[in-house]
Design a protein around this motif. Structure first.
Motif, PDB file in Angstrom:
ATOM      1  N   ALA A 241      48.936  32.645 107.179  1.00  0.00           N
ATOM      2  CA  ALA A 241      49.277  32.493 105.787  1.00  0.00           C
ATOM      3  C   ALA A 241      48.940  33.868 104.949  1.00  0.00           C
ATOM      4  O   ALA A 241      49.681  33.902 103.835  1.00  0.00           O
ATOM      5  N   GLU A 242      48.209  34.589 105.447  1.00  0.00           N
ATOM      6  CA  GLU A 242      48.054  35.940 104.735  1.00  0.00           C
ATOM      7  C   GLU A 242      48.806  37.101 105.150  1.00  0.00           C
ATOM      8  O   GLU A 242      48.664  37.988 104.688  1.00  0.00           O
ATOM      9  N   GLN A 259      58.913  44.774 103.027  1.00  0.00           N
ATOM     10  CA  GLN A 259      57.666  45.009 102.780  1.00  0.00           C
ATOM     11  C   GLN A 259      56.788  44.103 103.265  1.00  0.00           C
ATOM     12  O   GLN A 259      56.654  43.028 103.346  1.00  0.00           O
ATOM     13  N   VAL A 260      55.628  44.492 104.068  1.00  0.00           N
ATOM     14  CA  VAL A 260      54.689  43.504 104.610  1.00  0.00           C
ATOM     15  C   VAL A 260      53.430  43.930 104.024  1.00  0.00           C
ATOM     16  O   VAL A 260      52.864  44.831 104.034  1.00  0.00           O
ATOM     17  N   MET A 261      52.737  42.886 103.837  1.00  0.00           N
ATOM     18  CA  MET A 261      51.369  42.621 102.998  1.00  0.00           C
ATOM     19  C   MET A 261      50.414  41.904 103.854  1.00  0.00           C
ATOM     20  O   MET A 261      50.830  40.702 104.399  1.00  0.00           O
ATOM     21  N   GLY A 289      52.304  47.745 103.526  1.00  0.00           N
ATOM     22  CA  GLY A 289      52.631  48.245 102.105  1.00  0.00           C
ATOM     23  C   GLY A 289      53.805  49.182 102.061  1.00  0.00           C
ATOM     24  O   GLY A 289      54.465  49.434 101.045  1.00  0.00           O
ATOM     25  N   GLU A 290      54.176  49.731 103.324  1.00  0.00           N
ATOM     26  CA  GLU A 290      55.517  50.647 103.424  1.00  0.00           C
ATOM     27  C   GLU A 290      56.675  49.806 103.216  1.00  0.00           C
ATOM     28  O   GLU A 290      56.821  49.000 103.612  1.00  0.00           O
ATOM     29  N   VAL A 291      57.563  50.529 102.371  1.00  0.00           N
ATOM     30  CA  VAL A 291      58.907  49.929 102.393  1.00  0.00           C
ATOM     31  C   VAL A 291      59.822  50.283 103.518  1.00  0.00           C
ATOM     32  O   VAL A 291      60.073  51.610 103.648  1.00  0.00           O
ATOM     33  N   ILE A 305      64.845  38.319 111.138  1.00  0.00           N
ATOM     34  CA  ILE A 305      63.659  39.504 111.221  1.00  0.00           C
ATOM     35  C   ILE A 305      62.361  38.869 111.562  1.00  0.00           C
ATOM     36  O   ILE A 305      61.912  38.327 110.775  1.00  0.00           O
ATOM     37  N   GLU A 306      61.978  39.210 112.852  1.00  0.00           N
ATOM     38  CA  GLU A 306      60.566  38.750 112.831  1.00  0.00           C
ATOM     39  C   GLU A 306      59.629  40.060 113.049  1.00  0.00           C
ATOM     40  O   GLU A 306      59.923  41.029 113.441  1.00  0.00           O
ATOM     41  N   VAL A 307      58.558  39.626 112.393  1.00  0.00           N
ATOM     42  CA  VAL A 307      57.490  40.518 112.057  1.00  0.00           C
ATOM     43  C   VAL A 307      56.071  40.097 112.529  1.00  0.00           C
ATOM     44  O   VAL A 307      55.700  39.023 112.514  1.00  0.00           O
TER      45      VAL A 307
END
Length: 322
Positions: A241-242, A259-261, A289-291, A305-307
């Protein structure tokens, strides 16, 4: 290979008409790993006079989306003060098995390992290769998995390697001494880098040693997950969840901005893009944080899109419009 197809005749249960021949058509003929389960397909029957009738059929798509988990299994259990994903050149385990667990129901599988340390893997096609590093660094490995249905997924693991070897008289390590950072009890500001023999290490960092001492020079950045006593439980992992993924604009007619946080600022982030047929069309790497901008060359359609960061994974759906 991750796709399946039918013909209209396969769902025809005996349609007939006085005016023949009949023309059969179906609302859908092709399916992918994203369609596993029951799918409703409409059969339309048309006679030579142009009259038509439609019925719904249930098409069951059989398959399985693979799941996976990678565990680092060091070649020895010598206590180093670090977790299983930490290796110290000169002391303790000098290699680790990247143990990949997948469901037996999906066998046979194919595996393809990638990352900045593949040159030191025993194999890039094995299920659980051995990683034997020769230099310090942070190594991230991703395995691309395909099961017997042609459905795919990925898993990622990071290994931190610290070189603590003290060079001998020849300028290379002779196997005798390693660095230990000593923190005097009650005086943490007076750290000292010690050069000690390998067999004396347990007296400094073992369970009966100094609780604050650690392997390596004091000016070396320690690997994450350092512990002060022997591990007795599985290390705590970041909650899924984070991991927050933002995709915009969606739908888009030009390109996506992703963007991934995450609280984990160090572990690299892998981005894999698959089309509606489950085929891999793009692989990117980004940081927290990078776009990341991508997709300008994509054809119109739906994309998944798999992160992936460490053992955390999220999938978002994006739409490319004309």
């Amino acid at each position: 290979n991750g796709v399946a197809s039918i013909t209209p005749a396969m769902i025809d249960g005996g349609s007939n008409d006085n005016c023949s021949p009949l023309t059969l058509s179906a609302s859908r003929l092709n399916f992918s790993c994203a369609d596993i389960g029951n799918q409703t397909v409409t059969l339309t029957v048309t006679d030579v006079s142009g009259n038509s009738s439609s019925c719904d059929a249930t098409v069951t798509v059989k398959g399985e989306i693979p799941t996976c988990r990678i565990t680092s299994v060091p070649s020895s259990n010598v206590y180093t003060g670090g977790v299983s994903t930490n290796l110290y050149l000169g002391y303790g385990a000098q290699q680790t098995t990247l143990q990949l667990d997948v469901p037996a129901s999906g066998a046979p599988y194919t595996f393809l390992w990638s990352g900045n340390g593949v040159a030191n893997l025993s194999s890039t096609a094995a299920q659980s290769p051995v990683f034997a590093p020769v230099a310090a660094g942070s190594y991230t490995f991703t395995v691309f998995i395909t099961n017997r249905y042609g459905c795919t997924t990925t898993c990622t693991i990071s290994i931190c390697v610290t070189d603590i070897r003290v060079p001998g008289r020849s300028g290379t390590w002779d196997g005798k001494k390693v660095y230990v950072c000593h923190v005097p009890p009650g005086n943490p500001g007076n750290t000292q880098t010690l050069e000690i023999s390998v067999n004396a290490v347990p007296a400094h960092i073992g369970p009966s040693g100094h609780a604050t001492d650690r392997l390596g020079r004091c000016d070396q950045t320690p690997c994450g997950g350092v512990i002060s006593k022997p591990p007795v439980a599985t290390p705590v992992k970041t909650s899924a969840a984070e991991l927050v993924v933002k995709l915009s604009p969606n739908p888009t007619s030009s390109q996506f901005a992703l963007q991934v946080m995450s609280p984990d600022q160090r572990t690299p982030v892998l981005v894999r893009v698959m089309n509606a047929l489950g085929k891999l069309v793009d692989v990117q790497q980004t940081t927290i944080g990078e776009v990341l901008r991508f997709g300008s060359n994509y054809v119109s359609g739906t994309y998944f899109i798999e992160v992936v960061q460490g053992d955390q994974k999220k999938v978002v759906q994006g739409v490319k419009a004309n």
